[in-house]
Design a protein around this motif. Sequence first.
Motif, PDB file in Angstrom:
ATOM      1  N   GLN A 151       0.823  -1.202   0.000  1.00  0.00           N
ATOM      2  CA  GLN A 151       0.000   0.000   0.000  1.00  0.00           C
ATOM      3  C   GLN A 151       0.860   1.256   0.000  1.00  0.00           C
ATOM      4  OE1 GLN A 151      -2.677  -0.272   3.324  1.00  0.00           O
ATOM      5  NE2 GLN A 151      -3.816  -2.014   2.503  1.00  0.00           N
ATOM      6  N   GLN A 152       1.937   1.217   0.836  1.00  0.00           N
ATOM      7  CA  GLN A 152       2.834   2.377   0.871  1.00  0.00           C
ATOM      8  C   GLN A 152       3.516   2.585  -0.470  1.00  0.00           C
ATOM      9  OE1 GLN A 152       5.460   1.626   4.143  1.00  0.00           O
ATOM     10  NE2 GLN A 152       3.938   2.111   5.700  1.00  0.00           N
ATOM     11  N   LEU A 153       3.947   1.477  -1.092  1.00  0.00           N
ATOM     12  CA  LEU A 153       4.586   1.597  -2.404  1.00  0.00           C
ATOM     13  C   LEU A 153       3.601   2.138  -3.436  1.00  0.00           C
ATOM     14  CD1 LEU A 153       6.752  -1.658  -2.613  1.00  0.00           C
ATOM     15  CD2 LEU A 153       7.555   0.704  -2.468  1.00  0.00           C
ATOM     16  N   GLU A 154       2.338   1.703  -3.333  1.00  0.00           N
ATOM     17  CA  GLU A 154       1.333   2.196  -4.279  1.00  0.00           C
ATOM     18  C   GLU A 154       1.123   3.698  -4.119  1.00  0.00           C
ATOM     19  OE1 GLU A 154      -2.357   0.181  -3.914  1.00  0.00           O
ATOM     20  OE2 GLU A 154      -3.304   1.224  -5.591  1.00  0.00           O
ATOM     21  N   ARG A 155       1.075   4.157  -2.834  1.00  0.00           N
ATOM     22  CA  ARG A 155       0.936   5.595  -2.602  1.00  0.00           C
ATOM     23  C   ARG A 155       2.139   6.366  -3.129  1.00  0.00           C
ATOM     24  NH1 ARG A 155      -1.392   3.947   2.437  1.00  0.00           N
ATOM     25  NH2 ARG A 155       0.621   4.199   3.468  1.00  0.00           N
ATOM     26  N   MET A 156       3.357   5.799  -2.905  1.00  0.00           N
ATOM     27  CA  MET A 156       4.556   6.470  -3.402  1.00  0.00           C
ATOM     28  C   MET A 156       4.566   6.508  -4.921  1.00  0.00           C
ATOM     29  SD  MET A 156       7.661   5.446  -0.795  1.00  0.00           S
ATOM     30  CE  MET A 156       7.369   3.693  -0.816  1.00  0.00           C
ATOM     31  N   ASN A 157       4.111   5.444  -5.545  1.00  0.00           N
ATOM     32  CA  ASN A 157       4.042   5.420  -7.008  1.00  0.00           C
ATOM     33  C   ASN A 157       3.068   6.482  -7.525  1.00  0.00           C
ATOM     34  OD1 ASN A 157       5.911   3.357  -7.369  1.00  0.00           O
ATOM     35  ND2 ASN A 157       4.355   1.746  -7.186  1.00  0.00           N
ATOM     36  N   LYS A 158       1.940   6.645  -6.801  1.00  0.00           N
ATOM     37  CA  LYS A 158       0.989   7.676  -7.190  1.00  0.00           C
ATOM     38  C   LYS A 158       1.606   9.064  -7.045  1.00  0.00           C
ATOM     39  CE  LYS A 158      -3.247   5.094  -6.103  1.00  0.00           C
ATOM     40  NZ  LYS A 158      -4.466   5.042  -5.241  1.00  0.00           N
ATOM     41  N   ASP A 159       2.372   9.257  -5.943  1.00  0.00           N
ATOM     42  CA  ASP A 159       3.049  10.549  -5.749  1.00  0.00           C
ATOM     43  C   ASP A 159       4.055  10.806  -6.851  1.00  0.00           C
ATOM     44  OD1 ASP A 159       3.131  10.246  -2.116  1.00  0.00           O
ATOM     45  OD2 ASP A 159       1.592  11.006  -3.472  1.00  0.00           O
ATOM     46  N   LEU A 160       4.795   9.765  -7.237  1.00  0.00           N
ATOM     47  CA  LEU A 160       5.766   9.915  -8.326  1.00  0.00           C
ATOM     48  C   LEU A 160       5.057  10.241  -9.642  1.00  0.00           C
ATOM     49  CD1 LEU A 160       8.339   7.063  -7.592  1.00  0.00           C
ATOM     50  CD2 LEU A 160       8.715   9.519  -7.429  1.00  0.00           C
ATOM     51  N   ASP A 161       3.894   9.625  -9.850  1.00  0.00           N
ATOM     52  CA  ASP A 161       3.126   9.935 -11.064  1.00  0.00           C
ATOM     53  C   ASP A 161       2.693  11.400 -11.060  1.00  0.00           C
ATOM     54  OD1 ASP A 161       3.379   7.343 -11.961  1.00  0.00           O
ATOM     55  OD2 ASP A 161       1.441   6.678 -11.158  1.00  0.00           O
ATOM     56  N   LYS A 162       2.309  11.911  -9.873  1.00  0.00           N
ATOM     57  CA  LYS A 162       1.920  13.319  -9.782  1.00  0.00           C
ATOM     58  C   LYS A 162       3.105  14.226 -10.098  1.00  0.00           C
ATOM     59  CE  LYS A 162      -1.789  12.642  -6.379  1.00  0.00           C
ATOM     60  NZ  LYS A 162      -2.232  12.951  -5.000  1.00  0.00           N
ATOM     61  N   GLN A 220       5.672  13.465 -11.965  1.00  0.00           N
ATOM     62  CA  GLN A 220       5.929  13.369 -13.405  1.00  0.00           C
ATOM     63  C   GLN A 220       4.936  14.210 -14.192  1.00  0.00           C
ATOM     64  OE1 GLN A 220       5.864   9.369 -14.863  1.00  0.00           O
ATOM     65  NE2 GLN A 220       6.662   9.911 -16.866  1.00  0.00           N
ATOM     66  N   GLN A 221       3.666  14.180 -13.785  1.00  0.00           N
ATOM     67  CA  GLN A 221       2.652  14.990 -14.459  1.00  0.00           C
ATOM     68  C   GLN A 221       2.953  16.477 -14.302  1.00  0.00           C
ATOM     69  OE1 GLN A 221      -1.104  13.753 -12.820  1.00  0.00           O
ATOM     70  NE2 GLN A 221      -1.048  11.722 -13.754  1.00  0.00           N
ATOM     71  N   LEU A 222       3.435  16.859 -13.091  1.00  0.00           N
ATOM     72  CA  LEU A 222       3.798  18.259 -12.864  1.00  0.00           C
ATOM     73  C   LEU A 222       4.932  18.675 -13.783  1.00  0.00           C
ATOM     74  CD1 LEU A 222       3.624  20.896 -11.289  1.00  0.00           C
ATOM     75  CD2 LEU A 222       5.128  19.889  -9.555  1.00  0.00           C
ATOM     76  N   MET A 223       5.940  17.816 -13.934  1.00  0.00           N
ATOM     77  CA  MET A 223       7.059  18.112 -14.826  1.00  0.00           C
ATOM     78  C   MET A 223       6.574  18.279 -16.268  1.00  0.00           C
ATOM     79  SD  MET A 223       9.909  18.413 -13.209  1.00  0.00           S
ATOM     80  CE  MET A 223      11.094  18.137 -14.508  1.00  0.00           C
ATOM     81  N   THR A 229      11.449  24.712  -8.733  1.00  0.00           N
ATOM     82  CA  THR A 229      10.546  23.559  -8.760  1.00  0.00           C
ATOM     83  C   THR A 229      11.317  22.266  -8.949  1.00  0.00           C
ATOM     84  OG1 THR A 229       8.839  24.974  -9.752  1.00  0.00           O
ATOM     85  CG2 THR A 229       8.505  22.597  -9.870  1.00  0.00           C
ATOM     86  N   SER A 230      12.332  22.289  -9.813  1.00  0.00           N
ATOM     87  CA  SER A 230      13.146  21.097 -10.053  1.00  0.00           C
ATOM     88  C   SER A 230      13.890  20.691  -8.789  1.00  0.00           C
ATOM     89  CB  SER A 230      14.141  21.355 -11.196  1.00  0.00           C
ATOM     90  OG  SER A 230      13.454  21.659 -12.390  1.00  0.00           O
ATOM     91  N   ASN A 231      14.393  21.681  -8.036  1.00  0.00           N
ATOM     92  CA  ASN A 231      15.097  21.374  -6.784  1.00  0.00           C
ATOM     93  C   ASN A 231      14.158  20.703  -5.790  1.00  0.00           C
ATOM     94  OD1 ASN A 231      17.479  22.461  -7.739  1.00  0.00           O
ATOM     95  ND2 ASN A 231      17.124  24.473  -6.843  1.00  0.00           N
ATOM     96  N   ARG A 232      12.908  21.145  -5.761  1.00  0.00           N
ATOM     97  CA  ARG A 232      11.937  20.521  -4.857  1.00  0.00           C
ATOM     98  C   ARG A 232      11.676  19.070  -5.271  1.00  0.00           C
ATOM     99  NH1 ARG A 232       5.672  22.482  -3.836  1.00  0.00           N
ATOM    100  NH2 ARG A 232       5.164  20.903  -2.245  1.00  0.00           N
ATOM    101  N   ILE A 233      11.561  18.854  -6.577  1.00  0.00           N
ATOM    102  CA  ILE A 233      11.334  17.495  -7.072  1.00  0.00           C
ATOM    103  C   ILE A 233      12.521  16.601  -6.749  1.00  0.00           C
ATOM    104  CG2 ILE A 233      11.057  16.116  -9.173  1.00  0.00           C
ATOM    105  CD1 ILE A 233       9.455  18.455 -10.332  1.00  0.00           C
ATOM    106  N   LEU A 234      13.737  17.125  -6.937  1.00  0.00           N
ATOM    107  CA  LEU A 234      14.935  16.354  -6.616  1.00  0.00           C
ATOM    108  C   LEU A 234      14.992  16.030  -5.128  1.00  0.00           C
ATOM    109  CD1 LEU A 234      17.607  18.171  -8.822  1.00  0.00           C
ATOM    110  CD2 LEU A 234      16.570  15.931  -9.212  1.00  0.00           C
ATOM    111  N   GLY A 235      14.529  16.975  -4.287  1.00  0.00           N
ATOM    112  CA  GLY A 235      14.481  16.706  -2.850  1.00  0.00           C
ATOM    113  C   GLY A 235      13.529  15.574  -2.513  1.00  0.00           C
ATOM    114  N   LEU A 236      12.365  15.556  -3.194  1.00  0.00           N
ATOM    115  CA  LEU A 236      11.402  14.474  -2.976  1.00  0.00           C
ATOM    116  C   LEU A 236      11.973  13.131  -3.420  1.00  0.00           C
ATOM    117  CD1 LEU A 236       8.131  16.247  -4.191  1.00  0.00           C
ATOM    118  CD2 LEU A 236       8.753  15.689  -1.838  1.00  0.00           C
TER     119      LEU A 236
END
Length: 333
Positions: free
Chosen positions: A34-45, A47-50, A256-263
């Motif tokens: 479940q945690q991995l699924e949530r993290m994958n969803k966050d990563l998808d978000k 990627q969509q932001l980028m 914004t890129s620095n924030r993404i790299l931090g995540l």
Amino acid sequence: MPLKKFHDLAREQLSSEREKQSKDLDSKKGLIDQQLERMNKDLDKVQQLMQVLEKDREKKFGELSRQLEETGKRTGDLIDTTNSLREALASTQTRGQWGERMAEDVLQVAGFVENINYVKQKSIEGDGGKPDFTFFLPKERVLNMDVKFPFNNYIRYLESDSDSDRDQYLSQFLKDVRQRVKELSSRNYINPEQNTVDYVLLFIPNEHLFSFIHEKDSAFVDDSLSQHVIVCSPMTLFSVLAVIRASVENFALEQTSNRILGLLASFKKQWKQYAEKMDKLGRSIDTAKKDYDNLVTTRRRQLEKPLNELDEIRSSRGLLPDNPNDGDNNDGD
């Protein structure tokens, strides 16, 4: 209690414990999934932001190209107004208003908004200087621009019929221009303590006039740069503004890129901890399995070996019944 029952009970307890550990492991695995699924969803978000940022950047660069084309057309219009320059520069007040209006037209075409991208006639604290325009740059830096320009001797040059007078007015006009550059290079407009950059802009509101100065004094532009003054015509000002706008947008994108790299770095850290825990759990399961296999094989054989010998002794003396169940019942009496 018979030893066989003890073995059966031990086997049941081990089997129960193993089943319990398996269920617990499945439960933890479900939570991890479940945690991995949530993290994958966050990563998808992310990627969509980028992708949205990239599309927005492409759109803005397309708008910039269209604006450059429009500016080229406007430049043609400016050239057409050269013939009426003498009338437009008839008075000092009119010349000042004309210079500001020309600068504002270029700013509007470049997409600059007052009080967002720049401010007009903002006094510099402590120095009393008052540039006509102040542009906002990344990291709270500013760039000043002045549109006040010495036209008097240029007007006299245009109106004079005598060659000697024209030469005199031209010489004086070029001196006035260089003196204006010297004034702009002072601390009133370039002051690192006020977060200004090391250059100031001097706006010449006419392409023909800019070309005229460059033609009559070819070293003027280079000498101005050596004093940290950038002389701009309407067209070159637009190019400078395009660089300013691109730097501001790139800075925002970099933030914004620095924030993404931090995540991503945070995700990598959590993933490492997760992998270490899973490896440790796997080793524990392997150890428990080896211990269990040892109990049901080697230890069991070693325990059953003396029991078998006892059964042989009892059988030889006629004490062990033929029916093992009867023997168990007798043992239990």
